[in-house]
Motif scaffolding. Structure first.
Motif, short mmCIF file in Angstrom:
data_model
loop_
_atom_site.label_atom_id
_atom_site.label_comp_id
_atom_site.label_asym_id
_atom_site.label_seq_id
_atom_site.Cartn_x
_atom_site.Cartn_y
_atom_site.Cartn_z
N ASN A 177 10.78 -10.08 10.20
CA ASN A 177 9.74 -9.20 9.68
C ASN A 177 10.22 -7.75 9.58
O ASN A 177 9.45 -6.87 9.23
CB ASN A 177 8.50 -9.23 10.58
CG ASN A 177 7.84 -10.58 10.62
OD1 ASN A 177 8.01 -11.39 9.72
ND2 ASN A 177 7.08 -10.83 11.66
N LYS A 178 11.45 -7.50 9.90
CA LYS A 178 11.98 -6.14 9.98
C LYS A 178 11.59 -5.29 8.77
O LYS A 178 11.76 -5.68 7.64
CB LYS A 178 13.50 -6.21 10.09
CG LYS A 178 14.07 -5.07 10.87
CD LYS A 178 15.52 -5.32 11.18
CE LYS A 178 15.86 -4.48 12.39
NZ LYS A 178 17.15 -4.74 12.90
N GLY A 179 11.02 -4.13 9.07
CA GLY A 179 10.64 -3.20 8.02
C GLY A 179 9.24 -3.40 7.48
O GLY A 179 8.74 -2.57 6.75
N ARG A 180 8.60 -4.49 7.86
CA ARG A 180 7.24 -4.78 7.39
C ARG A 180 6.25 -4.50 8.52
O ARG A 180 6.56 -4.66 9.69
CB ARG A 180 7.09 -6.26 7.04
CG ARG A 180 7.89 -6.71 5.87
CD ARG A 180 7.73 -8.21 5.72
NE ARG A 180 8.17 -8.66 4.42
CZ ARG A 180 8.36 -9.93 4.12
NH1 ARG A 180 8.14 -10.87 5.01
NH2 ARG A 180 8.75 -10.26 2.91
N ILE A 181 5.03 -4.15 8.13
CA ILE A 181 3.93 -4.10 9.08
C ILE A 181 3.42 -5.54 9.14
O ILE A 181 2.83 -6.03 8.17
CB ILE A 181 2.80 -3.16 8.62
CG1 ILE A 181 3.34 -1.80 8.18
CG2 ILE A 181 1.74 -3.04 9.69
CD1 ILE A 181 4.10 -1.04 9.22
N ILE A 185 6.33 -2.89 14.59
CA ILE A 185 6.07 -1.63 13.88
C ILE A 185 4.56 -1.45 13.89
O ILE A 185 3.82 -2.29 13.38
CB ILE A 185 6.58 -1.66 12.43
CG1 ILE A 185 8.09 -1.92 12.40
CG2 ILE A 185 6.26 -0.35 11.73
CD1 ILE A 185 8.65 -2.09 11.00
N ASP A 186 4.12 -0.38 14.51
CA ASP A 186 2.69 -0.11 14.61
C ASP A 186 2.19 0.56 13.33
O ASP A 186 2.99 1.04 12.52
CB ASP A 186 2.43 0.78 15.82
CG ASP A 186 1.05 0.59 16.42
OD1 ASP A 186 0.25 -0.18 15.86
OD2 ASP A 186 0.78 1.21 17.46
N ILE A 187 0.89 0.59 13.16
CA ILE A 187 0.28 1.24 12.01
C ILE A 187 -0.99 1.93 12.50
O ILE A 187 -1.67 1.42 13.40
CB ILE A 187 -0.02 0.22 10.88
CG1 ILE A 187 -0.54 0.92 9.64
CG2 ILE A 187 -0.93 -0.88 11.36
CD1 ILE A 187 -0.62 0.00 8.41
N VAL A 190 0.89 -1.16 0.00
CA VAL A 190 0.00 0.00 0.00
C VAL A 190 0.92 1.21 0.00
O VAL A 190 1.61 1.47 0.99
CB VAL A 190 -0.93 0.04 1.23
CG1 VAL A 190 -1.80 1.29 1.19
CG2 VAL A 190 -1.78 -1.20 1.32
N GLY A 191 0.95 1.92 -1.11
CA GLY A 191 1.90 3.02 -1.22
C GLY A 191 3.30 2.47 -1.01
O GLY A 191 3.69 1.46 -1.60
N SER A 192 4.05 3.07 -0.09
CA SER A 192 5.42 2.63 0.19
C SER A 192 5.49 1.57 1.28
O SER A 192 6.57 1.12 1.64
CB SER A 192 6.26 3.84 0.59
OG SER A 192 5.70 4.42 1.77
N LEU A 193 4.34 1.16 1.81
CA LEU A 193 4.32 0.21 2.93
C LEU A 193 4.19 -1.23 2.46
O LEU A 193 3.47 -1.53 1.51
CB LEU A 193 3.15 0.52 3.87
CG LEU A 193 3.13 1.91 4.48
CD1 LEU A 193 1.91 2.05 5.39
CD2 LEU A 193 4.41 2.19 5.25
N GLU A 194 4.87 -2.10 3.17
CA GLU A 194 4.80 -3.53 2.92
C GLU A 194 4.04 -4.16 4.08
O GLU A 194 4.50 -4.14 5.22
CB GLU A 194 6.21 -4.11 2.83
CG GLU A 194 6.27 -5.53 2.38
CD GLU A 194 7.70 -5.99 2.18
OE1 GLU A 194 7.97 -7.15 2.49
OE2 GLU A 194 8.54 -5.20 1.71
#
Length: 130
Positions: A65-69, A109-111, A49-53
């Motif tokens: 999972n580093k860097g991913r939601i 990583i929260d969203i 979604v956009g720049s998010l993984e």
């Protein structure tokens, strides 16, 4: 998996513990509806979604999972519901998924979402006929 189209009136900003979708109520609802597909995705699925993984996983605290939601399948549906609650004014804005306390420990990583403008109370429900 696939890509979810980010509504044009939503921007991705950085919150204190991860990204937030910032935009008007109807656009956040549209995004929330799209995010619900992740509840049916198999573990290991990735969606952009956009720049998010966004990552569907049975272990959201896995260091790989580093860097991913990273959230479990059922958490993606709850996240979408909480986003809609923000658009109705039932939850405060800004709102991060960890605010609801669904996962413990909290996601690595929260969203979240941040409402621009007023909540929209009418959820598009039709009146029940008696």
């Amino acid at each position: 998996m696939k890509e979810i189209q980010l509504p044009t009136s939503i921007e991705i900003i950085q919150g204190p513990n991860g990204p937030r979708f910032k935009g008007p109520a109807l656009a956040i609802r549209e995004l929330a509806t799209s995010l619900r597909v992740l509840q049916d995705a198999p573990a290991g699925s990735v969606c952009y979604v956009g720049s998010l993984e966004l990552y569907v996983t049975n272990n959201p605290h896995d260091p790989y999972n580093k860097g991913r939601i990273a959230l479990p399948k059922n958490a993606w549906n709850i996240l979408a519901s909480k986003f809609v609650e923000v658009t109705c004014g039932w939850e405060e804005s800004p709102f991060d998924f960890s605010d609801c306390g669904y996962l413990f420990p909290e996601p690595t990583i929260d969203i979240g979402v941040e409402l621009v403008g007023e909540p929209v109370w009418d959820y598009g429900l039709t009146k029940l006929k008696r």
